[in-house]
Design a protein around this motif. Structure first.
Motif, short mmCIF file in Angstrom:
data_model
loop_
_atom_site.label_atom_id
_atom_site.label_comp_id
_atom_site.label_asym_id
_atom_site.label_seq_id
_atom_site.Cartn_x
_atom_site.Cartn_y
_atom_site.Cartn_z
N MET A 1 16.96 4.19 8.39
CA MET A 1 17.91 4.59 7.65
C MET A 1 16.94 4.55 6.56
N SER A 2 17.67 5.07 5.31
CA SER A 2 17.73 4.90 3.90
C SER A 2 18.39 3.62 3.26
N ARG A 3 17.33 3.08 2.79
CA ARG A 3 18.36 1.94 1.68
C ARG A 3 18.91 2.46 0.70
N LYS B 1 22.48 5.83 1.13
CA LYS B 1 23.69 5.24 1.60
C LYS B 1 24.03 4.09 0.34
N ALA C 1 18.66 11.13 10.93
CA ALA C 1 18.75 9.15 10.64
C ALA C 1 17.30 9.16 10.84
N ASP C 2 16.81 9.40 12.64
CA ASP C 2 15.07 9.08 12.53
C ASP C 2 14.11 9.90 12.25
N ARG D 1 12.01 11.76 9.90
CA ARG D 1 11.35 11.63 7.94
C ARG D 1 11.45 11.68 7.29
N ARG E 1 15.81 11.92 5.59
CA ARG E 1 15.51 10.29 5.44
C ARG E 1 14.99 10.54 3.22
N TRP F 1 18.05 12.34 1.98
CA TRP F 1 19.02 11.92 1.60
C TRP F 1 18.91 11.00 0.34
#
Length: 183
Positions: free
Chosen positions: A1-3, A6, A61-62, A64, A67, A70
């Motif tokens: 997950m992209s911190r 989100k 979401a997995d 690369r 992400r 994102w």
């Protein structure tokens, strides 16, 4: 997950946001900016909280690259919000005897030690102010401001022996000693 991806981006008052398909348009006191985001991400506007959120499909979401898109999309939208509300500015200094700069209409004229005067076209959406030996590049688009400032600096990079050239105001030039004569 992209911190980073989100986290929602809060929109200050005075900035209007419109989303039409993949095209995001922001308008503020500094101007209007548009961005067309990648199809892998979705941009959602929350009117109640006055924030923009960037989401991706949980099954992607997995991946690369998804992400990366994102987080990049969220960062670009945050830069757009700052640009239309506050604007961006880069300050350059012209250092050298006889080195001058002047803004004339839509052109920037530089005399930086070459036989001819260098003329650079100022892009739309970018304002250039010249006071003595200081060049201020301002605008709402972070990329356009940074690109034009880098192009101006590239016309005569600062050299390490005398420090002459065009440099950013916060740039530190490492000086070299030069040749020692005699013994």
């Amino acid at each position: 997950m992209s911190r980073l991806g989100k986290m929602p981006v809060s929109v200050p008052s005075g900035v209007s946001v419109s989303i039409n398909g993949r095209k995001v348009t922001m308008q503020g006191k500094q101007g209007t900016l548009e961005y067309t985001h990648r199809p892998e991400v979705q941009v959602q506007w929350d009117e109640g909280e006055k924030s923009i959120s960037v989401v991706v499909d949980p099954k992607d979401a997995d991946n690369r690259s998804v992400r990366a898109y994102w987080g990049m999309t969220r960062a670009l939208l945050a830069n757009m919000i700052k640009g239309v509300s506050e604007g961006y500015e880069r300050t350059l200094e012209v250092v050298g005897v006889g080195y001058t700069a002047e803004a004339a209409g839509t052109k920037l004229r530089l005399k930086v030690g070459y036989a001819n005067t260098i003329e650079m076209a100022i892009p739309t959406g970018v304002n250039v102010n010249v006071e003595k030996s200081v060049i201020k590049v301002q605008g709402a688009d972070k990329q356009a401001v940074g690109q034009f400032a880098a192009a101006v600096r590239a016309k005569r990079k600062p050299e390490p022996y005398n420090g002459k050239g065009i440099k950013y105001s916060d740039e530190v030039i490492r000086r070299k000693q030069g040749k020692a004569f005699g013994s």
